[in-house]
Write a protein that holds these residues in place. Structure first.
Motif, mmCIF file in Angstrom:
data_model
loop_
_atom_site.group_PDB
_atom_site.id
_atom_site.type_symbol
_atom_site.label_atom_id
_atom_site.label_comp_id
_atom_site.label_asym_id
_atom_site.label_seq_id
_atom_site.Cartn_x
_atom_site.Cartn_y
_atom_site.Cartn_z
ATOM 1 N N CYS A 48 -6.299 -4.496 -11.297
ATOM 2 C CA CYS A 48 -7.223 -4.632 -10.163
ATOM 3 C C CYS A 48 -8.506 -3.859 -10.417
ATOM 4 C CB CYS A 48 -6.559 -4.125 -8.880
ATOM 5 S SG CYS A 48 -5.261 -5.194 -8.224
ATOM 6 N N MET A 49 -8.361 -2.655 -10.957
ATOM 7 C CA MET A 49 -9.524 -1.813 -11.212
ATOM 8 C C MET A 49 -10.403 -2.407 -12.308
ATOM 9 S SD MET A 49 -9.590 2.289 -12.013
ATOM 10 C CE MET A 49 -8.733 2.116 -13.581
ATOM 11 N N ALA A 50 -9.765 -2.985 -13.348
ATOM 12 C CA ALA A 50 -10.511 -3.483 -14.508
ATOM 13 C C ALA A 50 -11.112 -4.866 -14.288
ATOM 14 C CB ALA A 50 -9.596 -3.507 -15.732
ATOM 15 N N LEU A 51 -10.418 -5.723 -13.529
ATOM 16 C CA LEU A 51 -10.826 -7.125 -13.426
ATOM 17 C C LEU A 51 -11.644 -7.449 -12.180
ATOM 18 C CD1 LEU A 51 -7.540 -8.897 -14.616
ATOM 19 C CD2 LEU A 51 -9.586 -8.342 -15.950
ATOM 20 N N GLY A 52 -11.661 -6.538 -11.210
ATOM 21 C CA GLY A 52 -12.373 -6.817 -9.965
ATOM 22 C C GLY A 52 -13.831 -7.176 -10.182
ATOM 23 N N GLY A 53 -14.533 -6.352 -10.945
ATOM 24 C CA GLY A 53 -15.961 -6.596 -11.202
ATOM 25 C C GLY A 53 -16.237 -7.925 -11.886
ATOM 26 N N PRO A 54 -15.555 -8.217 -13.015
ATOM 27 C CA PRO A 54 -15.772 -9.500 -13.692
ATOM 28 C C PRO A 54 -15.469 -10.716 -12.818
ATOM 29 C CG PRO A 54 -14.686 -7.967 -15.172
ATOM 30 C CD PRO A 54 -14.730 -7.295 -13.830
#
Length: 220
Positions: free
Chosen positions: A92-98
């Motif tokens: 969630c932390m890594a993919l939210g932005g993309p």
């Protein structure tokens, strides 16, 4: 995710990714309405404005402060509620932005300059409802939850209070803390704080049944 087959783990992660994609569609609609940041980002904005004024903090951006706050939450949870931090928390932390970036490109034609206030309000409300639904899919996947959402999940579980009420209180606390630190609270912030938690409480049973349906096929 102990004592699970690899197939069940895989289904749970896929459910999480589906929920994350839906949730960030809601986030993107919220952002494109341009009526204010969500409560957590008001907090991030406030912290950024405080730290950004330090002489040693020239490297800081809103995104980097967002990441640091999320990492801080994870570190605290590893001490007080380690079992809640799972692979999905990192995803969630890594993919939210993309994911938000992709939705922003896809939805750009729907949000031209000078869009009427009525359509912006509709996008705001729809975004909050969609965000709440996607978030509950992520929660019910039991593969992990984003750091900022985990705050409400953990408090709700430990206090035995309904998630919807706790989420509203946590969002208000985020927004108020951010505002006191210099963040900007807008109409969207207030709508988000009041609507997402309420909708999430309604969606949790539905999302639980959806996830159970997919997992039932794996458990056989």
């Amino acid at each position: 995710m102990k004592q699970m087959s690899w197939a069940e783990r895989g289904i749970r992660v896929l459910l999480l990714l589906a929920g994350l994609t839906v949730a960030h569609l809601g986030v993107t609609l919220f952002l494109e309405s341009n009526l204010g940041a969500d409560p957590f980002n008001v907090l991030v904005q406030g912290i950024f404005r405080v730290l950004g004024g330090m002489p040693w903090a020239g490297w800081m951006t809103h995104g980097r402060v967002h990441l640091l706050v999320c990492l801080f939450i994870i570190l605290v949870l590893l001490v007080v509620a380690r079992s809640y931090v799972r692979i999905g928390t990192v995803l969630c932390m890594a993919l939210g932005g993309p994911i938000i970036d992709v939705w922003t490109v896809l939805l750009a034609p729907l949000f031209p300059e000078g869009l009427a206030m009525g359509w912006r309000l509709l996008a705001l409300v729809a975004g909050c409802v969609i965000l709440a639904f996607g978030m509950t899919i992520v929660i019910r996947s039991e593969a992990g939850t984003g750091p900022n959402d985990l705050v409400a999940v953990v408090i709700s579980d430990f206090s035995h209070k309904p998630f919807g009420i706790v989420r509203i209180i946590v969002d208000i606390a985020f927004a108020l803390s951010g505002w006191l630190l210099g963040g900007v609270v807008g109409l969207g912030t207030l709508v988000c704080a009041g609507l997402v938690g309420s909708c999430a409480q309604l969606f949790l049973p539905v999302s639980g049944r959806i996830c159970a349906l997919f997992l039932k096929k794996v458990k056989g």
